[in-house]
Design an enzyme around this catalytic site. Structure first.
Site, short mmCIF file in Angstrom:
data_model
loop_
_atom_site.label_atom_id
_atom_site.label_comp_id
_atom_site.label_asym_id
_atom_site.label_seq_id
_atom_site.Cartn_x
_atom_site.Cartn_y
_atom_site.Cartn_z
N HIS A 184 -65.03 107.66 -60.73
CA HIS A 184 -65.73 106.37 -60.98
C HIS A 184 -65.02 105.64 -62.17
O HIS A 184 -65.16 104.67 -62.51
CB HIS A 184 -67.11 106.57 -61.76
CG HIS A 184 -67.16 107.64 -62.69
ND1 HIS A 184 -66.85 108.87 -62.84
CD2 HIS A 184 -67.32 107.30 -64.20
CE1 HIS A 184 -67.01 109.37 -63.69
NE2 HIS A 184 -67.33 108.59 -64.57
N ASP A 185 -63.83 106.34 -62.64
CA ASP A 185 -62.92 105.83 -63.53
C ASP A 185 -61.64 105.47 -63.08
O ASP A 185 -60.60 104.54 -63.82
CB ASP A 185 -62.62 106.92 -64.72
CG ASP A 185 -63.89 107.01 -65.53
OD1 ASP A 185 -64.66 106.08 -65.65
OD2 ASP A 185 -64.04 108.25 -66.16
N ASP A 188 -69.11 115.51 -69.30
CA ASP A 188 -68.05 114.72 -69.62
C ASP A 188 -67.33 114.72 -70.85
O ASP A 188 -67.42 115.49 -71.90
CB ASP A 188 -69.06 113.22 -69.99
CG ASP A 188 -68.20 112.11 -70.31
OD1 ASP A 188 -67.56 111.65 -69.21
OD2 ASP A 188 -68.45 111.35 -71.23
N GLU A 245 -64.96 117.85 -67.19
CA GLU A 245 -63.82 116.80 -67.29
C GLU A 245 -62.88 117.02 -68.25
O GLU A 245 -63.29 116.82 -69.28
CB GLU A 245 -64.57 115.44 -67.28
CG GLU A 245 -63.76 114.31 -67.24
CD GLU A 245 -64.11 113.01 -67.97
OE1 GLU A 245 -63.76 111.84 -67.22
OE2 GLU A 245 -64.96 113.04 -68.58
N ASP A 304 -74.76 114.90 -64.67
CA ASP A 304 -73.48 114.90 -65.63
C ASP A 304 -74.34 114.98 -66.86
O ASP A 304 -75.39 114.72 -67.34
CB ASP A 304 -73.41 113.31 -65.54
CG ASP A 304 -71.86 112.98 -65.44
OD1 ASP A 304 -70.94 113.58 -66.48
OD2 ASP A 304 -71.29 112.16 -64.85
#
Length: 533
Positions: free
Chosen positions: A326-327, A202, A265, A100
């Site tokens: 994960h969100d 991200d 993302e 990430d």
């Protein structure tokens, strides 16, 4: 289709949330050595690439998305030597490792920000977004933090506000500053030089803001159940035209290294998402496609979304699909466990690169986390809206031993109550389990060019069924039929009769049987059929 194909086009990506995958040292938190212990499982499953959520030094205000050192390892996860061993072990299994990258903001404990904050004349003052207050002393504009409240934080020492699109402990970098760009590109090079195979980047659509700082307009569609951030439309604080110069600059760094992948993302409507591919492959290889995370789970909605996505793709753009991360709420929570096998067929037979979130392959659900146990800053700041992301980040369920085989100590988040039944060990022993279905699907995908690189053609979409064909010239073609409802259905088309052999099915005893139109399906059933030539 271009002849040259890359591992990130044909492979299957698996996202690991490191805190929750495997604890090797009994402190209740997952770590790098724990991941190493489970690599054989991922190889058995057929995974090609592992993506790790952040593992860098951090005060953990946002669990690693507040980075204080971009070129180190957070001690809770291990050491740089542990990381080097993980990378070596991954590569020895012919898998790839994706990290990430958090470019939009640092931690407020990062040396860059500490220096920037020290005085208005600091050499790094312009590395962050500092603004004077309005004449009445209030914040420069009305922009909101994603986590609630104003996106501006007052600094008493220098008498200015700094901007933070997320927590106040996550000040945004000034990406219009060439020194910031150079420093961050060097971070990418640091890990690429170690042999890392790519980055998931991200909140890439956040990195450039309108530098005239106008107020964002109110959101006419806002409802009280939505996050406070959604009261305004982030018209000037995200997705600015100049962001694409940054995306292109990043891609040039990736291009310095052979065979690496840049995943972005980006939560945006399709037309805006596609711009992140760049012109002539100058942008991200894979701007994440999150359509399946929020769509109504119906055949017609899926059909419309898939066709729209395919039509919007640039000619040289490679598609990708995501069912969980994960969100967002876990797949089995969103659509129900009965439909998770059908979703697995969809994810692993659509055209494009699939990403699996850890635990989806066993049917893990969101785990209730009481307010007293809540760790996620989003949940802590909006307790009345129950928006904590902790329920989707709970420990991986490995077996029926205490704490699901994740740790010898009490884990940092609670383990699901159903772990004695929903776990890797139990499902490996069951031929008809969801885990074994994922394994069969991945193996079929790896074996068949039509499922890796073939065209997508819809055959049928109605109130129950979605059916499509994947095909490469001079190779076997496959008909996929998915029943998106709990009721029985039958597949038949007016113009064409289809016949073939079921090669993978949600009901394992259907595999190997011959079928021809009309084809009967149980509720919650899906079939992958090798068509007769």
């Amino acid at each position: 289709m271009e002849q040259l194909t890359y591992w990130w086009q044909t492979g299957v990506i698996y996202q690991i949330y490191p805190r929750s995958f495997q604890d090797s040292d009994a402190d209740g938190v997952g770590d790098l050595n724990g991941i190493i212990q489970r690599l054989d499982y991922l190889q058995w499953l057929g995974i090609n690439a592992i993506w790790l959520s952040p593992i860098f030094p951090s005060p953990m205000a946002d669990f690693g998305y507040d980075v204080s050192d971009y070129t180190g390892i957070y001690p809770l996860f291990g050491t740089m030597e542990d990381f080097d061993r993980l990378l070596k072990e991954v590569h020895q299994r012919n898998m790839k490792l994706i990290l990430d990258f958090v470019p939009n903001h640092t931690s407020d404990q990062h040396p860059w920000f500490i220096e920037s904050k020290s005085s208005r004349s600091s050499a790094k003052r312009d590395w962050y977004l500092w603004r004077n207050p309005k004449e009445d002393g209030t914040a420069p504009n009305n922009w909101r933090s994603v986590f609630g409240g104003s996106a501006w934080e007052w600094d008493e020492n220098t008498q200015q506000y700094y901007y933070h699109g997320f927590l106040k402990e996550q000040p945004d970098l000034n990406w219009r500053n060439p020194e910031v760009q150079a420093a961050m590109y060097d971070v990418i090079r640091f890990w690429m030089n170690k042999g890392v195979d790519g980055f998931r980047i991200d909140v890439l659509w956040h990195v450039i803001k309108d530098d005239t700082w106008p107020d964002n307009p109110p959101n006419p569609a806002y409802e009280s159940s939505m996050p406070e951030y959604d009261t305004l439309l982030p018209l000037y604080s995200t997705d600015q035209p100049a962001v694409h110069e940054i995306v292109s600059g990043m891609r040039k760094v990736f291009n310095e290294y052979p065979d690496r992948v840049m995943i972005a993302e980006v939560y945006l409507p399709l037309d805006k998402l596609m711009a992140y591919y760049g012109v002539n492959q100058s942008g991200a290889h894979l701007p994440f496609n999150f359509m399946l995370l929020s769509l109504p789970w119906t055949a017609t909605a899926l059909s419309e979304a898939i066709n729209s996505y395919e039509q919007h793709l640039p000619a040289d753009g490679w598609p990708n699909w995501v069912l969980g991360n994960h969100d967002r709420p876990r797949l089995a929570t969103r659509i129900g466990r009965e439909q998770t096998p059908v979703a697995a067929l969809l994810l692993l037979t659509l055209r494009g690169t699939p990403t699996i979130y850890y635990g989806e392959e066993t049917g893990m659900k969101d785990v209730p986390v009481l307010p007293a146990e809540t760790r996620d800053p989003q949940g802590l700041r909006m307790p009345d809206k129950q928006m904590s992301r902790d329920p989707v980040r709970t420990p991986m369920q490995w077996d029926d031993s205490e704490y699901a085989g994740f740790s010898a100590a009490r884990p940092w988040l609670p383990v699901a109550i159903d772990y004695p039944r929903i776990n890797v060990q139990a499902e490996r022993a069951q031929p008809g389990s969801l885990l074994q279905l994922y394994r069969r699907l991945i193996a079929l995908r790896h074996a068949e060019p039509s499922l890796q690189l073939g065209s997508y053609k819809e055959v049928l979409a109605n109130h129950q069924l979605l059916a499509y064909i994947r095909k490469v010239e001079n190779q076997d073609s496959f008909l996929i039929i998915l029943n998106l409802t709990h009721r029985p259905a039958f597949f038949e088309t007016e113009s064409t009769g289809y016949s073939g052999t079921v090669v993978v099915a949600t009901e394992v005893n259907r595999e190997g049987t011959e079928v021809q139109s009309p084809i009967a399906l149980l509720g919650d059933e899906g079939l992958v059929i090798r068509l007769k030539k």
